[in-house]
Design a protein around this motif. Structure first.
Motif: not given
Ligand code: HEC
Length: 137
Positions: A80-83, A88-92, A117-123
Protein backbone atom coordinates in the motif's frame (compact mmCIF):
# COMPACT_ATOMS: atom_id res chain seq x y z
CA UNK A 1 -42.57 37.56 39.76
CA UNK A 2 -41.54 34.56 41.84
CA UNK A 3 -37.74 34.38 41.89
CA UNK A 4 -37.43 31.39 44.19
CA UNK A 5 -36.40 29.15 41.29
CA UNK A 6 -33.42 31.40 40.63
CA UNK A 7 -31.94 31.03 44.11
CA UNK A 8 -28.57 29.37 44.24
CA UNK A 9 -29.19 25.82 45.35
CA UNK A 10 -26.57 23.23 46.23
CA UNK A 11 -24.21 22.26 43.37
CA UNK A 12 -26.14 19.80 41.24
CA UNK A 13 -24.97 16.20 41.41
CA UNK A 14 -24.40 15.81 37.64
CA UNK A 15 -21.95 18.70 37.76
CA UNK A 16 -19.99 17.09 40.59
CA UNK A 17 -19.94 13.82 38.66
CA UNK A 18 -18.71 15.57 35.51
CA UNK A 19 -15.92 17.32 37.38
CA UNK A 20 -14.93 14.06 39.05
CA UNK A 21 -14.80 12.32 35.69
CA UNK A 22 -12.49 14.94 34.24
CA UNK A 23 -10.39 14.79 37.39
CA UNK A 24 -10.12 11.02 37.17
CA UNK A 25 -9.55 11.23 33.41
CA UNK A 26 -6.22 9.47 33.40
CA UNK A 27 -7.50 6.63 35.58
CA UNK A 28 -10.69 6.09 33.55
CA UNK A 29 -10.69 2.92 31.47
CA UNK A 30 -9.56 3.53 27.89
CA UNK A 31 -12.02 2.46 25.23
CA UNK A 32 -10.50 0.59 22.32
CA UNK A 33 -6.89 1.78 22.35
CA UNK A 34 -4.29 2.64 24.88
CA UNK A 35 -2.92 5.94 23.62
CA UNK A 36 0.46 5.29 25.23
CA UNK A 37 1.14 2.36 22.93
CA UNK A 38 1.32 4.64 19.91
CA UNK A 39 4.21 7.07 20.17
CA UNK A 40 4.10 10.76 19.42
CA UNK A 41 6.13 11.43 16.31
CA UNK A 42 7.91 14.70 15.53
CA UNK A 43 6.34 17.67 13.75
CA UNK A 44 2.97 19.44 13.81
CA UNK A 45 1.42 17.31 11.03
CA UNK A 46 2.15 14.05 12.80
CA UNK A 47 0.96 15.55 16.09
CA UNK A 48 -2.39 16.43 14.51
CA UNK A 49 -2.39 13.13 12.65
CA UNK A 50 -1.92 11.17 15.86
CA UNK A 51 -4.90 12.86 17.51
CA UNK A 52 -7.14 12.20 14.51
CA UNK A 53 -5.82 8.67 14.15
CA UNK A 54 -6.39 7.78 17.83
CA UNK A 55 -9.86 9.29 17.72
CA UNK A 56 -11.13 7.82 14.45
CA UNK A 57 -8.81 5.37 12.73
CA UNK A 58 -7.21 3.27 15.45
CA UNK A 59 -10.44 1.45 16.24
CA UNK A 60 -10.12 -0.52 12.99
CA UNK A 61 -6.44 -0.24 12.22
CA UNK A 62 -5.54 -1.85 15.55
CA UNK A 63 -8.28 -4.50 15.44
CA UNK A 64 -7.65 -7.43 13.13
CA UNK A 65 -11.33 -8.35 12.98
CA UNK A 66 -12.07 -5.18 11.03
CA UNK A 67 -10.07 -6.48 8.08
CA UNK A 68 -8.05 -3.26 8.08
CA UNK A 69 -4.28 -3.41 7.61
CA UNK A 70 -2.87 -3.39 11.13
CA UNK A 71 -0.20 -0.88 12.12
CA UNK A 72 1.96 -3.72 13.45
CA UNK A 73 1.84 -5.53 10.10
CA UNK A 74 4.44 -4.17 7.73
CA UNK A 75 3.68 -6.88 5.16
CA UNK A 76 0.10 -5.68 4.91
CA UNK A 77 1.27 -2.09 4.54
CA UNK A 78 4.29 -2.31 2.27
CA UNK A 79 2.37 -2.78 -1.01
CA UNK A 80 0.00 0.00 0.00
CA UNK A 81 2.84 2.37 0.92
CA UNK A 82 4.48 1.54 -2.42
CA UNK A 83 1.44 2.93 -4.25
CA UNK A 84 2.38 6.39 -3.02
CA UNK A 85 0.85 8.82 -0.54
CA UNK A 86 -1.51 10.47 -3.03
CA UNK A 87 -3.37 7.22 -3.60
CA UNK A 88 -3.55 6.51 0.11
CA UNK A 89 -4.94 10.00 0.73
CA UNK A 90 -7.61 9.55 -1.94
CA UNK A 91 -8.59 6.10 -0.69
CA UNK A 92 -8.86 7.39 2.88
CA UNK A 93 -10.88 10.46 1.85
CA UNK A 94 -13.26 8.74 -0.56
CA UNK A 95 -13.30 5.27 0.97
CA UNK A 96 -13.01 2.02 -0.99
CA UNK A 97 -13.65 -1.70 -0.96
CA UNK A 98 -10.65 -4.03 -0.97
CA UNK A 99 -10.48 -7.18 -3.10
CA UNK A 100 -11.87 -9.26 -0.23
CA UNK A 101 -14.87 -6.99 0.18
CA UNK A 102 -13.53 -5.27 3.29
CA UNK A 103 -14.43 -1.61 3.41
CA UNK A 104 -12.40 1.41 4.30
CA UNK A 105 -15.18 3.93 4.96
CA UNK A 106 -14.75 7.47 3.61
CA UNK A 107 -12.90 9.59 6.20
CA UNK A 108 -12.94 6.60 8.56
CA UNK A 109 -16.70 7.18 8.86
CA UNK A 110 -16.15 10.54 10.49
CA UNK A 111 -17.49 13.16 8.02
CA UNK A 112 -16.52 15.95 10.43
CA UNK A 113 -12.83 15.46 9.58
CA UNK A 114 -11.32 17.94 7.13
CA UNK A 115 -9.17 16.80 4.19
CA UNK A 116 -6.15 18.09 6.08
CA UNK A 117 -7.01 16.02 9.16
CA UNK A 118 -7.55 12.83 7.16
CA UNK A 119 -4.27 13.33 5.28
CA UNK A 120 -2.43 14.00 8.55
CA UNK A 121 -3.88 10.76 9.94
CA UNK A 122 -2.60 8.88 6.88
CA UNK A 123 0.82 10.48 7.38
CA UNK A 124 0.82 9.45 11.02
CA UNK A 125 -0.32 5.91 10.27
CA UNK A 126 2.36 5.36 7.64
CA UNK A 127 5.05 6.85 9.90
CA UNK A 128 3.75 4.72 12.78
CA UNK A 129 3.93 1.52 10.71
CA UNK A 130 7.55 2.30 9.89
CA UNK A 131 8.37 3.26 13.50
CA UNK A 132 6.71 0.21 15.08
CA UNK A 133 8.28 -2.19 12.62
CA UNK A 134 11.80 -0.83 12.69
CA UNK A 135 11.81 -1.28 16.48
CA UNK A 136 10.88 -4.95 16.15
CA UNK A 137 14.10 -5.81 14.26
C1 HEC B 1 -14.50 0.92 10.12
C2 HEC B 1 -13.11 0.53 10.04
C3 HEC B 1 -12.09 1.54 9.57
C4 HEC B 1 -11.84 2.80 10.06
C5 HEC B 1 -12.56 3.52 11.19
C6 HEC B 1 -10.73 3.31 9.30
N1 HEC B 1 -10.30 2.39 8.38
FE1 HEC B 1 -8.80 2.62 7.02
N2 HEC B 1 -9.17 0.77 6.30
C7 HEC B 1 -10.14 -0.09 6.74
C8 HEC B 1 -10.10 -1.32 5.97
C9 HEC B 1 -10.99 -2.54 6.17
C10 HEC B 1 -9.05 -1.15 5.03
C11 HEC B 1 -8.57 -2.16 4.00
C12 HEC B 1 -9.49 -2.28 2.82
C13 HEC B 1 -8.91 -3.32 1.90
O1 HEC B 1 -7.90 -3.02 1.20
O2 HEC B 1 -9.42 -4.43 1.91
C14 HEC B 1 -8.47 0.18 5.27
C15 HEC B 1 -7.42 0.71 4.54
C16 HEC B 1 -6.88 1.95 4.75
C17 HEC B 1 -5.77 2.51 4.00
C18 HEC B 1 -5.00 1.83 2.87
C19 HEC B 1 -5.46 2.40 1.58
C20 HEC B 1 -4.91 1.66 0.38
O3 HEC B 1 -4.96 2.26 -0.71
O4 HEC B 1 -4.45 0.53 0.49
C21 HEC B 1 -5.53 3.76 4.50
C22 HEC B 1 -4.48 4.75 4.04
C23 HEC B 1 -6.49 3.97 5.56
N3 HEC B 1 -7.28 2.86 5.68
C24 HEC B 1 -6.55 5.11 6.31
C25 HEC B 1 -7.48 5.34 7.33
C26 HEC B 1 -7.56 6.58 8.06
C27 HEC B 1 -6.65 7.78 7.85
C28 HEC B 1 -8.57 6.44 8.95
C29 HEC B 1 -9.08 7.45 9.96
C30 HEC B 1 -9.40 8.77 9.46
C31 HEC B 1 -9.13 5.10 8.78
N4 HEC B 1 -8.43 4.47 7.78
C32 HEC B 1 -10.17 4.56 9.50
C33 HEC B 1 -11.03 0.12 7.77
C34 HEC B 1 -11.11 1.28 8.51
Amino acid sequence: MDTSALRNGPIPVPLIAAVALVWLGCAAPTLAVNANTYPELPGPTLKLGREVWLGTCAVCHTDDFSGAPQVTDLHAWQPRIDKGKEILYTQALKGFFGPKGTQMPARGDNPKLSDQEVKAAVDYMVALVVALNSKAE
